[in-house]
Motif scaffolding. Structure first.
Motif, short mmCIF file in Angstrom:
data_model
loop_
_atom_site.label_atom_id
_atom_site.label_comp_id
_atom_site.label_asym_id
_atom_site.label_seq_id
_atom_site.Cartn_x
_atom_site.Cartn_y
_atom_site.Cartn_z
N ILE A 120 0.67 -1.51 -0.40
CA ILE A 120 -0.54 -0.29 0.38
C ILE A 120 0.92 1.30 -0.07
CG2 ILE A 120 -1.99 1.23 1.09
CD1 ILE A 120 -2.54 -1.12 2.84
N LYS A 121 0.77 2.39 -0.76
CA LYS A 121 1.59 3.58 -0.77
C LYS A 121 0.32 4.29 -0.12
CE LYS A 121 4.60 6.15 -3.49
NZ LYS A 121 5.35 6.58 -2.24
N ILE A 122 0.78 5.15 0.57
CA ILE A 122 -0.44 5.86 1.45
C ILE A 122 0.42 7.10 1.13
CG2 ILE A 122 -1.68 6.86 3.27
CD1 ILE A 122 -1.74 3.82 4.13
N GLY A 123 0.52 8.14 0.78
CA GLY A 123 1.34 9.75 -0.01
C GLY A 123 2.16 8.99 0.04
N ASP A 124 3.84 9.86 0.80
CA ASP A 124 5.22 9.54 0.02
C ASP A 124 5.52 7.89 1.21
OD1 ASP A 124 5.27 11.02 -1.97
OD2 ASP A 124 6.39 12.55 0.40
N ILE A 125 4.65 7.27 1.98
CA ILE A 125 4.82 5.90 2.52
C ILE A 125 4.48 4.38 2.32
CG2 ILE A 125 4.35 4.70 4.78
CD1 ILE A 125 3.58 7.99 6.16
N GLU A 126 5.51 3.82 1.71
CA GLU A 126 5.16 2.38 1.12
C GLU A 126 5.05 1.46 2.56
OE1 GLU A 126 8.74 1.75 -1.34
OE2 GLU A 126 8.03 3.97 -2.67
N ILE A 127 3.45 1.06 2.31
CA ILE A 127 3.87 -0.23 3.47
C ILE A 127 3.35 -1.42 2.60
CG2 ILE A 127 1.98 -0.61 5.47
CD1 ILE A 127 1.39 2.12 5.94
N GLU A 128 4.65 -2.68 3.31
CA GLU A 128 4.37 -3.97 2.82
C GLU A 128 4.47 -4.84 4.01
OE1 GLU A 128 7.68 -7.11 0.24
OE2 GLU A 128 8.48 -5.04 1.07
N MET A 129 3.37 -5.35 4.04
CA MET A 129 3.02 -6.48 4.55
C MET A 129 3.68 -7.50 4.54
SD MET A 129 -1.14 -5.97 6.05
CE MET A 129 -1.70 -4.63 6.30
N LEU A 130 4.54 -8.45 5.68
CA LEU A 130 5.52 -9.59 5.26
C LEU A 130 4.50 -10.89 5.10
CD1 LEU A 130 8.55 -7.73 7.02
CD2 LEU A 130 7.91 -7.41 4.07
N LYS A 131 5.33 -11.91 5.01
CA LYS A 131 5.02 -13.28 5.15
C LYS A 131 5.18 -14.40 5.40
CE LYS A 131 0.76 -14.12 1.92
NZ LYS A 131 0.76 -15.00 0.51
N SER A 132 4.86 -14.93 7.27
CA SER A 132 5.76 -15.81 8.01
C SER A 132 6.08 -16.89 7.19
CB SER A 132 5.66 -15.97 9.07
OG SER A 132 3.86 -16.61 9.49
N GLY A 133 4.24 -17.29 6.31
CA GLY A 133 4.01 -18.46 5.53
C GLY A 133 3.27 -19.97 6.90
N MET A 134 3.54 -19.30 8.21
CA MET A 134 3.32 -20.16 8.92
C MET A 134 1.98 -20.37 9.09
SD MET A 134 5.79 -19.36 12.41
CE MET A 134 4.12 -20.14 13.60
N LYS A 135 1.57 -21.25 9.70
CA LYS A 135 -0.25 -22.11 9.39
C LYS A 135 -0.06 -22.18 11.10
CE LYS A 135 -1.26 -23.71 5.14
NZ LYS A 135 -2.01 -24.84 4.05
N THR A 136 -1.08 -21.50 11.80
CA THR A 136 -0.91 -21.51 13.38
C THR A 136 -2.37 -21.57 14.33
OG1 THR A 136 0.43 -21.05 15.60
CG2 THR A 136 -0.23 -19.50 13.17
N LYS A 137 -2.30 -21.95 15.26
CA LYS A 137 -3.90 -21.19 15.47
C LYS A 137 -3.80 -19.95 16.57
CE LYS A 137 -7.06 -25.75 15.12
NZ LYS A 137 -7.19 -26.42 15.23
N ASP A 138 -2.31 -19.94 16.59
CA ASP A 138 -1.84 -18.46 18.52
C ASP A 138 -1.83 -16.93 17.63
OD1 ASP A 138 0.12 -17.15 19.82
OD2 ASP A 138 1.02 -18.85 20.59
N ASN A 139 -2.90 -16.88 18.35
CA ASN A 139 -3.99 -15.19 18.16
C ASN A 139 -2.41 -14.86 17.54
OD1 ASN A 139 -5.50 -13.13 17.07
ND2 ASN A 139 -5.84 -12.63 19.29
N ASN A 140 -1.03 -14.80 18.30
CA ASN A 140 -0.57 -13.86 18.79
C ASN A 140 0.78 -14.12 17.04
OD1 ASN A 140 -0.96 -12.41 20.83
ND2 ASN A 140 0.59 -13.89 22.27
N ASP A 141 0.67 -15.35 16.88
CA ASP A 141 2.10 -15.34 15.53
C ASP A 141 1.09 -15.33 14.76
OD1 ASP A 141 3.86 -16.07 16.87
OD2 ASP A 141 3.53 -18.64 17.07
N ASN A 142 0.06 -15.08 14.60
CA ASN A 142 -1.06 -14.09 13.31
C ASN A 142 -1.41 -12.82 13.02
OD1 ASN A 142 -1.35 -17.13 12.43
ND2 ASN A 142 -3.54 -17.08 13.83
N SER A 143 -0.38 -12.07 13.98
CA SER A 143 -0.21 -11.08 13.79
C SER A 143 0.54 -10.20 12.39
CB SER A 143 0.65 -10.44 14.72
OG SER A 143 0.17 -10.82 16.21
#
Length: 255
Positions: A120-143
């Motif tokens: 996502i590009k918002i103004g001059d800021i570039e935002i990228e979400m990184l993937k861990s590729g982990m499959k887990t039911k742990d809520n924290n690790d799904n952040s």
């Protein structure tokens, strides 16, 4: 006549002052990344120069207090912010999103993001979400893991991920380097591993946690690891709100 003229002058001065505060965000030449002190929780505000976009990453949340009414909304309005362009919620733990329901009733939110978006590009800021590729039911690790490039600095917001996710990240992104690290899980012993610090090499660490919290955050071993890697640490429980202000090519940090 003199009294009327004096009253008119004072009214005009008051109106002028109100207009200055209202339009301040539109002519502000500086940007800010702020770790808002919400106690035991996370909340980060990104303000771009000239009101190009206002972004909130997590809202914080306390069970016994309306943190939105007490802290978030007053601070946003003090900055001349009456609308947020984006709100990112890393995961649904109350200390990361509990204040959202109250916030949305008081501040207009253009878009709320709770799931993976590639870039996502918002103004001059570039935002990228990184993937861990982990499959887990742990809520924290799904952040959501948010990498943001702001004025030539790379920020990494890690939610509450554990060292297992950190390991996957550096496997998937071997060239990942950051300048500012939002330490995961408020400095819990579950994250911020030596392996991760060795790979990403942050210069600054931001830890958002409550004063004398019952979890013992941040953990002593985490602080020692950050010190071993010569990372400058800023903690909301000790310094309160922390701002990184940028202007031109320069960045300044104010605890």
């Amino acid at each position: 006549i003199n009294i009327k003229q004096k009253v008119i002058r004072e009214i005009l001065m008051l109106v002028s002052l109100l207009l200055v505060f209202y339009f301040k965000p539109y002519y502000s030449i500086e940007g800010k990344v702020t770790m808002i002190d919400v106690g035991q929780g996370d909340c980060f505000l990104i303000q771009q120069p000239f009101n190009q976009g206002n972004i909130l990453i997590d809202t914080g949340g306390l069970k016994n207090k309306d943190i939105a009414s007490l802290t978030l909304v007053p601070y946003l309005k003090s900055q001349g912010i009456n609308r947020l362009d984006y709100v990112f919620i890393s995961h649904n733990d109350f200390d990361h999103c509990g204040a959202y329901d109250s916030l949305v009733k008081q501040i207009k939110i253009k878009q709320t993001i709770t799931s993976y978006q590639e870039k996502i590009k918002i103004g001059d800021i570039e935002i990228e979400m990184l993937k861990s590729g982990m499959k887990t039911k742990d809520n924290n690790d799904n952040s959501l893991i948010i990498k943001a490039t702001i004025n030539n600095l790379v920020y990494l917001f890690t939610g509450d991920i554990s060292s297992k996710v950190e390991h996957k990240l550096i496997e998937n992104y071997p060239n990942l380097k950051v300048d500012v690290l939002k330490v995961s899980h408020h400095g819990s012993v579950t994250g911020t591993s030596s392996e991760f610090l060795e790979a990403v090499r942050p210069k600054i660490a931001l830890i958002s946690c409550g004063k004398n919290n019952r979890y013992g955050h941040p953990n002593k071993s985490v602080l020692e690891r950050l010190e071993d890697y010569d990372v400058k640490v800023y903690r909301s429980d000790l310094t309160g709100m922390v701002k990184i202000i940028y202007y031109g090519d320069d960045n300044y940090i104010y605890p």
